[in-house]
Design an enzyme around this catalytic site. Structure first.
Site, PDB file in Angstrom:
ATOM      1  N   LYS A   1       0.845  -1.201   0.000  1.00 42.85           N
ATOM      2  CA  LYS A   1       0.000   0.000   0.000  1.00 42.85           C
ATOM      3  C   LYS A   1       0.877   1.245   0.000  1.00 42.85           C
ATOM      4  O   LYS A   1       1.705   1.410   0.901  1.00 42.85           O
ATOM      5  CB  LYS A   1      -0.873   0.012   1.260  1.00 42.85           C
ATOM      6  CG  LYS A   1      -1.985  -1.026   1.239  1.00 42.85           C
ATOM      7  CD  LYS A   1      -3.152  -0.504   0.427  1.00 42.85           C
ATOM      8  CE  LYS A   1      -4.267  -1.538   0.389  1.00 42.85           C
ATOM      9  NZ  LYS A   1      -5.331  -1.138  -0.530  1.00 42.85           N
TER      10      LYS A   1
ATOM     11  N   LYS B   1     -13.371  -6.714  -6.874  1.00 46.52           N
ATOM     12  CA  LYS B   1     -13.761  -7.208  -5.557  1.00 46.52           C
ATOM     13  C   LYS B   1     -15.129  -7.848  -5.747  1.00 46.52           C
ATOM     14  O   LYS B   1     -16.153  -7.156  -5.795  1.00 46.52           O
ATOM     15  CB  LYS B   1     -13.802  -6.049  -4.555  1.00 46.52           C
ATOM     16  CG  LYS B   1     -12.405  -5.481  -4.282  1.00 46.52           C
ATOM     17  CD  LYS B   1     -12.438  -4.407  -3.244  1.00 46.52           C
ATOM     18  CE  LYS B   1     -11.046  -4.083  -2.708  1.00 46.52           C
ATOM     19  NZ  LYS B   1      -9.937  -4.172  -3.648  1.00 46.52           N
TER      20      LYS B   1
HETATM   21  O1  LIG Z   1      -6.309  -6.820  -3.302  1.00 46.14           O
HETATM   22  C1  LIG Z   1      -5.627  -7.304  -2.384  1.00 46.14           C
HETATM   23  O2  LIG Z   1      -4.588  -7.944  -2.617  1.00 46.14           O
HETATM   24  C2  LIG Z   1      -6.021  -7.145  -0.945  1.00 46.14           C
HETATM   25  C3  LIG Z   1      -7.267  -6.345  -0.671  1.00 46.14           C
HETATM   26  C4  LIG Z   1      -7.069  -4.862  -0.662  1.00 46.14           C
HETATM   27  O3  LIG Z   1      -6.003  -4.384  -0.966  1.00 46.14           O
HETATM   28  C5  LIG Z   1      -8.180  -4.003  -0.230  1.00 46.14           C
HETATM   29  C6  LIG Z   1      -8.968  -4.426   0.834  1.00 46.14           C
HETATM   30  C7  LIG Z   1     -10.013  -3.651   1.309  1.00 46.14           C
HETATM   31  C8  LIG Z   1     -10.280  -2.445   0.735  1.00 46.14           C
HETATM   32  C9  LIG Z   1      -9.520  -1.993  -0.332  1.00 46.14           C
HETATM   33  C10 LIG Z   1      -8.475  -2.769  -0.839  1.00 46.14           C
HETATM   34  C11 LIG Z   1      -7.764  -2.291  -2.063  1.00 46.14           C
HETATM   35  O4  LIG Z   1      -7.404  -3.071  -2.939  1.00 46.14           O
HETATM   36  O5  LIG Z   1      -7.618  -1.101  -2.231  1.00 46.14           O
HETATM   37 MG   LIG Z   2      -6.935  -1.395  -4.430  1.00 47.73          MG
END
Ligand SMILES: O=C(O)CCC(=O)c1ccccc1C(=O)O
Ligand SMILES: [Mg+2]
Length: 346
Positions: free
Chosen positions: A151, A255
């Site tokens: 991140k 997602k």
């Molecule tokens: O995508 C992944 O590898 C993990 C999940 C993740 O990063 C995420 C989880 C919850 C909310 C937002 C995000 C995101 O991808 O931004």
């Molecule tokens: Mg993301």
């Protein structure tokens, strides 16, 4: 497992739903502030003959989904006796609720687990923002992860950019790194990062700019060799379809818990060969199991490692499910007891 609305039958089902509220073990630092508590609902359908199924409503309101309160209002309107036809009238905008309802058809819960047994799919480890990434990586490498997601866009961009070299130095030649900015960069910052990522083992850079800057996103995709991925821009499947129709050739982070019925997602990927990554919405083990059970049967959805390596989110074995390591197999699914989770909400 079919995971879609059954067609052409007017069987009726008993419909019920229960809300949950679970504190996150480690509040998530995001570009939208601290996320400390997960709220959602579990829905349940029972066929007249007795078969039962469950689904999970797990919105992320800052992704532009419906809220739990809005989904609950629609559920109230459906009443306690429903048909598949009635459930299909839930509007497109309610991607989370439509995902949950499609998962809950009892027929989908009678699938033959044997057909999935041989499959093993790689999982991406989610790494924390900032300097904490450096300590988080070694144990993940030790346990066998080949794919990582870091991140970014949370702290000072220059500090983070300096850290990128340290992160890549820890990455063995066989592993790959995803970067996720959650739309936090401006164009200038994004440009700096994407230039730095050229010729590095960066699998893709996710949502470098806010969803509103569509011209900016398209421009970056044309200007740099590193692959870009959309996430917040494509929270609902209709948005992914629109970006694709307008010529987006990068990755779509989907997602599934936000995107509507799993069947519709699979049909889109199968017909258009969209380059997708399945990603967790920090749903509970119930919703995650629905997605992962489906993923084990659909090769076209899992060409890239699963974005489900989110670790222990709730710090409660029941809601987290079994520890998901670097490889998913059907054994993980066997450790999730949806009926028990439903009953704890009583
Ligand atoms: O995508 C992944 O590898 C993990 C999940 C993740 O990063 C995420 C989880 C919850 C909310 C937002 C995000 C995101 O991808 O931004
Ligand atoms: Mg993301």
């Amino acid at each position: 497992m079919s995971a879609g609305f059954p067609k052409g039958r007017s069987v009726s089902y008993r419909f019920s739903y229960r809300a949950y509220r679970l504190p996150l073990r480690f509040p998530l630092r995001t570009a939208h502030g601290l996320w400390a508590e997960r709220e959602g609902m579990i829905v349940r359908l029972q066929a007249e003959g007795g078969g039962v199924g469950w689904g999970e409503v797990a919105p992320i309101p800052w992704f532009g989904t419906e809220t739990v309160a809005e989904a609950e209002e629609v559920c109230r309107g459906l009443g306690d006796k429903v048909t598949a036809e009635a459930l299909q009238t839930v509007p497109e905008r309610f991607g989370c609720l439509r995902f949950a309802l499609a998962c809950a058809f009892p027929a989908a819960w009678l699938g033959d687990p044997a057909q999935q047994q041989a499959k093993r799919l790689p999982v991406t480890a989610l790494l924390p923002a900032g300097r904490a990434v450096l300590d988080a990586m070694p144990p993940k490498l030790e346990s066998g992860y080949l794919s990582f997601k870091w991140k970014v866009g949370v702290g000072d961009p220059a500090d983070e950019l300096a850290l990128l070299d340290d992160v890549l130095a820890q990455l063995p030649g066989y592993a790959k790194l995803r970067l996720d900015a959650n739309g936090a960069w401006d164009r200038r910052t994004a440009t700096k990062w994407l230039a730095r990522c050229a010729d590095r083992p960066v699998e893709f850079v996710e949502q470098p700019l806010a969803p509103a800057d569509e011209d900016g996103l398209r421009g970056l995709a044309g200007d740099f060799p590193v692959t870009l991925a959309l996430d917040e821009s494509v929270a609902r499947l209709v948005e992914a379809k629109r970006w694709q129709a307008e010529g987006w050739r990068g990755v779509f982070v989907i997602k599934p818990a936000l995107a509507g019925p799993l069947d519709e997602l699979a049909a889109w990927v199968e017909t258009t060969k969209a380059d997708v990554v399945l990603s967790s919405a920090i749903e509970t083990a119930l919703g995650r199991a629905a997605v992962l059970r489906f993923a084990l049967t659909r090769a076209e959805l899992t060409k890239r490692a699963l974005g489900f390596g989110v670790g222990e989110v709730f710090g409660d074995r029941r809601w987290d499910g079994p520890m998901l390591g670097p490889v998913l197999d059907a054994g993980w699914l066997a450790g999730v007891n949806s009926e028990e989770l439903w009953n704890t909400l009583n």
